[in-house]
Write a protein that holds these residues in place. Structure first.
Motif, mmCIF file in Angstrom:
data_model
loop_
_atom_site.group_PDB
_atom_site.id
_atom_site.type_symbol
_atom_site.label_atom_id
_atom_site.label_comp_id
_atom_site.label_asym_id
_atom_site.label_seq_id
_atom_site.Cartn_x
_atom_site.Cartn_y
_atom_site.Cartn_z
ATOM 1 N N UNK A 1 6.941 10.973 4.668
ATOM 2 C CA UNK A 1 8.280 11.550 4.431
ATOM 3 C C UNK A 1 8.375 12.947 5.039
ATOM 4 N N UNK A 2 7.237 13.625 5.181
ATOM 5 C CA UNK A 2 7.230 14.982 5.751
ATOM 6 C C UNK A 2 6.964 14.979 7.258
ATOM 7 N N UNK A 3 6.489 13.855 7.763
ATOM 8 C CA UNK A 3 6.168 13.739 9.197
ATOM 9 C C UNK A 3 6.451 12.281 9.605
ATOM 10 N N UNK A 4 7.756 11.908 9.672
ATOM 11 C CA UNK A 4 8.152 10.488 9.710
ATOM 12 C C UNK A 4 7.693 9.703 10.944
ATOM 13 N N UNK A 5 7.383 10.369 12.040
ATOM 14 C CA UNK A 5 7.033 9.640 13.258
ATOM 15 C C UNK A 5 5.529 9.688 13.548
ATOM 16 N N UNK A 6 4.744 10.084 12.552
ATOM 17 C CA UNK A 6 3.300 10.146 12.750
ATOM 18 C C UNK A 6 2.737 8.723 12.743
ATOM 19 N N UNK A 7 2.370 8.257 13.936
ATOM 20 C CA UNK A 7 1.958 6.855 14.063
ATOM 21 C C UNK A 7 0.668 6.565 13.287
ATOM 22 N N UNK A 8 -0.227 7.554 13.194
ATOM 23 C CA UNK A 8 -1.483 7.326 12.456
ATOM 24 C C UNK A 8 -1.213 7.137 10.961
ATOM 25 N N UNK A 9 -0.251 7.905 10.437
ATOM 26 C CA UNK A 9 0.086 7.747 9.014
ATOM 27 C C UNK A 9 0.715 6.381 8.764
ATOM 28 N N UNK A 10 1.550 5.921 9.706
ATOM 29 C CA UNK A 10 2.157 4.586 9.569
ATOM 30 C C UNK A 10 1.063 3.515 9.583
ATOM 31 N N UNK A 11 0.094 3.674 10.496
ATOM 32 C CA UNK A 11 -1.044 2.744 10.539
ATOM 33 C C UNK A 11 -1.773 2.738 9.195
ATOM 34 N N UNK A 12 -2.096 3.925 8.678
ATOM 35 C CA UNK A 12 -2.848 4.022 7.422
ATOM 36 C C UNK A 12 -2.074 3.425 6.252
ATOM 37 N N UNK A 13 -0.758 3.660 6.210
ATOM 38 C CA UNK A 13 0.049 3.088 5.132
ATOM 39 C C UNK A 13 0.043 1.564 5.228
ATOM 40 N N UNK A 14 0.155 1.046 6.455
ATOM 41 C CA UNK A 14 0.075 -0.407 6.656
ATOM 42 C C UNK A 14 -1.257 -0.958 6.194
ATOM 43 N N UNK A 15 -2.343 -0.233 6.503
ATOM 44 C CA UNK A 15 -3.681 -0.665 6.075
ATOM 45 C C UNK A 15 -3.785 -0.684 4.553
ATOM 46 N N UNK A 16 -3.226 0.345 3.913
ATOM 47 C CA UNK A 16 -3.274 0.404 2.444
ATOM 48 C C UNK A 16 -2.505 -0.766 1.828
ATOM 49 N N UNK A 17 -1.343 -1.074 2.399
ATOM 50 C CA UNK A 17 -0.564 -2.238 1.915
ATOM 51 C C UNK A 17 -1.361 -3.533 2.112
ATOM 52 N N UNK A 18 -1.965 -3.676 3.289
ATOM 53 C CA UNK A 18 -2.723 -4.891 3.603
ATOM 54 C C UNK A 18 -3.900 -5.064 2.645
ATOM 55 N N UNK A 19 -4.685 -4.001 2.465
ATOM 56 C CA UNK A 19 -5.879 -4.092 1.621
ATOM 57 C C UNK A 19 -5.530 -4.287 0.148
ATOM 58 N N UNK A 20 -4.314 -3.876 -0.242
ATOM 59 C CA UNK A 20 -3.907 -4.054 -1.644
ATOM 60 C C UNK A 20 -3.138 -5.363 -1.845
ATOM 61 N N UNK A 21 -3.065 -6.184 -0.788
ATOM 62 C CA UNK A 21 -2.440 -7.500 -0.922
ATOM 63 C C UNK A 21 -0.928 -7.508 -0.779
ATOM 64 N N UNK A 22 -0.346 -6.389 -0.339
ATOM 65 C CA UNK A 22 1.113 -6.326 -0.152
ATOM 66 C C UNK A 22 1.413 -6.573 1.326
ATOM 67 N N UNK A 23 1.307 -7.857 1.702
ATOM 68 C CA UNK A 23 1.276 -8.209 3.121
ATOM 69 C C UNK A 23 2.622 -8.039 3.830
ATOM 70 N N UNK A 24 3.718 -8.314 3.125
ATOM 71 C CA UNK A 24 5.031 -8.154 3.776
ATOM 72 C C UNK A 24 5.282 -6.695 4.121
ATOM 73 N N UNK A 25 4.930 -5.802 3.215
ATOM 74 C CA UNK A 25 5.108 -4.364 3.482
ATOM 75 C C UNK A 25 4.169 -3.903 4.593
ATOM 76 N N UNK A 26 2.965 -4.463 4.603
ATOM 77 C CA UNK A 26 2.009 -4.140 5.675
ATOM 78 C C UNK A 26 2.576 -4.578 7.021
ATOM 79 N N UNK A 27 3.101 -5.786 7.063
ATOM 80 C CA UNK A 27 3.683 -6.298 8.315
ATOM 81 C C UNK A 27 4.810 -5.383 8.799
#
Length: 252
Positions: free
Chosen positions: A81-107
């Motif tokens: 929210x403070x750095x909306x276009x940071x691609x690494x943060x988007x990657x990490x958030x996707x990874x967190x969703x994936x590893x926690x089983x929230x696959x649609x949000x990860x996708x």
């Protein structure tokens, strides 16, 4: 070593530098696997500047490694929210969703990442895994085959070929991948063998990844490709050796 020296030097000059504490956290986490030291630096960084996007992002990475999904998603979302276009943060958030089983949000996160940066190195491998976890093997294989970086394309290709029923091709790919990645990326081989249900070899490759200090091991907690090992006491013993939680495994 260089990152550690730079961070320590920065802290000598300015002990209140949140970014330096975050760099030390990242070093303790990814190179030392010292979660206690990493946690201490994480807390120092956030105490100094709780709104710093870099401090929040690295904090989220540690929370993700330790299976603290709720914390990870909160920290990474706040960083974004403070750095909306940071691609690494988007990657990490996707990874967190994936590893926690929230696959649609990860996708959603990985697709957003590819919209922003179509050549982003790790995006297609993680998107492929996410599609596979949603029982979309053909789409997963097609996604990974679009990757131009050969290493990224091949890393888990045997998994995707097997998932689409192309067993002979999967076997051949696994032979090639084993030769290619044995010396540096044993963690990928562990995932390939775990997915095909070869527990013995999967565990052997995990041990080799441990000896190699394979950085991939910081995303082992929650990884669906290890589903065939979840019930194996040797797998839990491996997690204990890494001082990682044996639970949660949300995707079971």
């Amino acid at each position: 070593g260089r990152a550690r020296q730079l961070a320590q030097h920065a802290l000598q000059l300015s002990p209140d530098l949140a970014a330096a504490h975050s760099i030390l956290q990242y070093v303790h986490q990814t190179l030392d696997w010292d979660w206690t030291a990493a946690k201490a630096e994480q807390q120092r960084a956030l105490a100094i500047d709780p709104t710093n996007p870099w401090a929040l992002q690295t904090a989220g990475l540690l929370s993700m490694t330790l299976g603290q999904w709720h914390e990870a998603e909160r920290q990474l979302s706040e960083s974004l929210s403070r750095d909306p276009l940071n691609t690494y943060t988007i990657l990490n958030l996707g990874q967190a969703y994936y590893l926690s089983g929230r696959f649609e949000e990860a996708e959603g996160a990985f697709r957003k990442l590819l919209e922003l940066e179509p050549g982003f190195l790790w995006a297609r491998r993680w998107l492929g895994k996410t599609l596979l976890a949603q029982s979309k093997p053909d789409e997963a294989l097609a996604t990974v085959q679009q990757e131009v970086d050969e290493t990224e394309r091949l890393a888990l290709l045997p998994v995707f070929l097997q998932a689409t029923g192309r067993q002979a091709e999967a076997n051949a790919a696994l032979q090639a991948v084993t030769v290619r990645f044995a010396d540096a990326n044993a963690y990928w081989l562990a995932q390939n063998y775990a997915y095909r249900g070869d527990r013995e070899l999967a565990l052997q490759w995990l041990e080799r990844a441990y000896k190699q200090q394979d950085i991939g091991l910081v995303t082992i907690v929650g990884e669906p490709l290890f589903k065939n090992l979840y019930e194996d006491p040797r797998f839990n013993a491996f997690l204990r050796k890494m001082k990682l939680p044996e639970t949660p495994w949300p995707a079971t």
